[in-house]
Design a protein around this motif. Structure first.
Motif, mmCIF file in Angstrom:
data_model
loop_
_atom_site.group_PDB
_atom_site.id
_atom_site.type_symbol
_atom_site.label_atom_id
_atom_site.label_comp_id
_atom_site.label_asym_id
_atom_site.label_seq_id
_atom_site.Cartn_x
_atom_site.Cartn_y
_atom_site.Cartn_z
ATOM 1 N N SER A 55 0.572 3.854 1.855
ATOM 2 C CA SER A 55 0.886 4.308 3.212
ATOM 3 C C SER A 55 2.132 3.609 3.750
ATOM 4 O O SER A 55 2.935 4.209 4.471
ATOM 5 C CB SER A 55 -0.306 4.059 4.146
ATOM 6 N N SER A 89 0.832 -1.214 0.000
ATOM 7 C CA SER A 89 0.000 0.000 0.000
ATOM 8 C C SER A 89 0.862 1.257 0.000
ATOM 9 O O SER A 89 2.006 1.250 0.455
ATOM 10 C CB SER A 89 -0.912 0.005 1.225
ATOM 11 N N LYS A 111 5.543 4.871 2.019
ATOM 12 C CA LYS A 111 6.089 6.122 2.558
ATOM 13 C C LYS A 111 7.046 5.862 3.710
ATOM 14 O O LYS A 111 7.926 6.678 4.006
ATOM 15 C CB LYS A 111 4.949 7.031 3.012
#
Length: 383
Positions: free
Chosen positions: A192, A190, A195
Motif C-alpha cells: 500500500s 508494504s 503505490k
C-alpha cells in the motif's frame, strides 16, 4: 553551472507549484537531515509540525557561529543550507516533523531520519548518512557482512509509520548510508505504501549484497530508484547495485567528491558525465576482489582487522594513505586465525596488486598536476 547553493539562490522565488520537486530538491533535503534538530522538532511519536523557517530560527538561536563551526564539515554545511533555505519562498514553508536520532553503540546502530511535508500532496522522508572519515567508510563497509543492519530495520519501521500517517505521495531520499536506508525501506515496505512512492533518491550510497538486489521486491521497485554518484565515487561503489546510476560531475578530487556541495548543477538538474574515473574503478574492483578472496562469511573479520589497524595507525582520511605502511597491514591480516592460508595468500596478493595500481594512479595524478601547472605558466592567459 554551479552547485546546490547557486541552485537555491536561482530558484528562491519559485514555489513547488511553479517548478515541481526534482532531484536537486531531494539532494538538498537529504543534506538537511544532517542537522541536529533534536532540541527543535518534536520526536517521532508526535504529529506537531514546524516550518523550515521556524526550525532555522530556533536552531540559530540555540547555537552560535562558534558552536556550528566546531561541527564536522558535512554538518556545518547542512546548517548553512538550512539558513539559506529558510530565506526562500521555495523552502521556508515546508513542514518538518517526526525527527528521529537513535544511536546505540552496543549494536553499532546509528540511525536518524526526518519527514518533510512539501505541500498537501507530497511528503519527503530523508535518512541521514555518514561522512568521509575512516569511521564513516567503516560504517558503510559493515553493510558487506551484516544484512540487514539494525539501521536498515529501523529505517523500514520509520517509513512504514511516518509514510502511512503522511497520507500523501512519497519521495524517499538519503546521502551515503542514508541512501542505502532509503532504498532498503522503499523496497521492503508494504504494498500500500509502495503505490504512493514516486521516487527513491540515493546519492553516492553503498549498495547491497547480491541476494538483496536479486529479490523480487527490489526488481519490482527498480524503476523508481534514482541513483547518483560522483566521478570518483568510493562509498557508492561498495557492494552491488541493480538500478541505473548516473554519474555527476564534481569540482572536488577523490573521496572529497562524496561532499555533494561539489556536485555540478545546471538549471534544475545535475551535470552528468559518461563514466567514473580510474580512482572509482580501482576501489570498485579491489573491494569485490577482496570479498571474493575471503568469502562473505569471513569478510567481517577481515574488514574489522583492516579498519582497526587503520585507526590505530592514525589513518583518518583518504590523503593519509599516501604515506601508509601497507606491509604492516598485510602482517596484521596474516595473523588472523579464522581464515585459511590460501585465503591469506589471496588477500596478500590482492593488497599488493592494489598497492601497485594505487601507486601508478598517484604517479599519474602527480604528472598530470605538474603538466597542468607547467601549461598555466607558459600560457597564463589561457590558464
Amino acid at each position: 553551472m554551479g552547485g546546490i547553493v547557486d541552485y537555491i539562490d536561482q530558484y528562491a522565488d519559485k514555489t513547488f507549484d511553479k517548478i515541481p520537486f526534482n532531484e536537486i530538491d531531494a539532494l538538498i533535503l537529504s543534506q538537511l537531515s544532517y542537522v541536529d534538530f533534536s532540541a527543535i522538532i518534536c520526536k517521532f511519536d508526535s504529529d506537531v509540525e514546524v516550518s523550515l523557517k521556524e526550525a532555522s530560527n530556533q536552531f540559530f538561536n540555540l547555537y552560535d557561529d562558534e558552536d556550528i563551526q566546531k561541527k564536522i564539515s558535512i554538518v556545518y554545511k547542512a546548517a548553512m543550507l538550512l539558513k539559506q533555505c529558510a530565506q526562500t519562498k521555495r523552502y521556508k514553508n515546508i513542514s518538518l516533523l517526526k525527527y528521529e536520532n537513535n544511536i546505540n553503540d552496543k549494536i553499532d546502530k546509528q540511525f536518524s531520519a526526518i519527514t518533510f511535508y512539501i505541500n498537501k500532496d507530497l511528503a519527503v522522508i530523508a535518512y541521514r548518512g555518514t561522512d568521509t572519515s575512516i569511521t564513516g567508510i567503516k560504517e558503510s563497509a559493515m553493510l558487506s557482512y551484516m544484512f540487514p543492519v539494525p539501521a536498515q530495520i529501523e529505517g523500514l519501521y520509520y517509513l512504514q509509520e511516518s509514510g502511512m500517517l503522511a497520507q500523501r505521495d512519497l519521495i524517499i531520499c538519503g546521502h551515503s548510508k542514508g541512501g542505502n536506508l532509503a532504498t532498503f525501506a522503499g523496497v521492503s515496505c508494504s504494498n500500500s505504501l509502495k503505490k504512493r512512492i514516486k521516487g527513491i533518491y540515493e546519492f553516492d550510497a553503498p549498495g547491497f549484497p547480491e541476494q538483496m538486489i536479486n529479490r523480487y521486491d527490489y526488481i519490482e521497485m527498480k524503476e523508481k530508484i534514482f541513483s547518483y554518484i560522483p566521478q570518483s565515487s568510493i562509498i557508492g561503489c561498495m557492494l552491488y547495485h541493480n538500478s541505473s546510476r548516473k554519474i555527476v560531475k564534481s569540482t572536488n578530487e577523490y573521496i572529497k567528491q562524496h561532499q555533494v556541495s561539489s556536485w555540478q548543477i545546471k538549471d534544475n538538474h545535475f551535470e552528468f558525465t559518461d563514466e567514473t574515473d580510474e580512482t572509482s574503478k580501482f576501489v570498485d574492483k579491489y573491494l569485490k576482489k577482496l570479498t571474493a578472496a575471503v568469502g562473505e562469511e569471513n569478510i567481517e573479520e577481515v574488514f574489522e582487522t583492516i579498519f582497526d589497524f587503520l585507526e590505530s595507525s592514525g589513518v583518518n582520511s583518504y590523503e593519509d594513505f599516501k604515506s601508509f605502511d601497507f606491509i604492516k597491514l598485510i602482517k596484521a591480516i596474516k595473523s588472523l586465525k579464522n581464515i585459511t592460508d590460501l585465503q591469506k595468500d589471496l588477500i596478500e596478493s590482492t593488497i599488493k596488486q592494489a598497492i601497485k595500481e594505487f601507486s601508478q594512479l598517484l604517479y599519474k595524478d602527480r604528472m598530470e598536476y605538474i603538466a597542468d601547472s607547467f601549461s598555466k605558466k607558459i600560457n597564463p592567459i589561457n590558464g
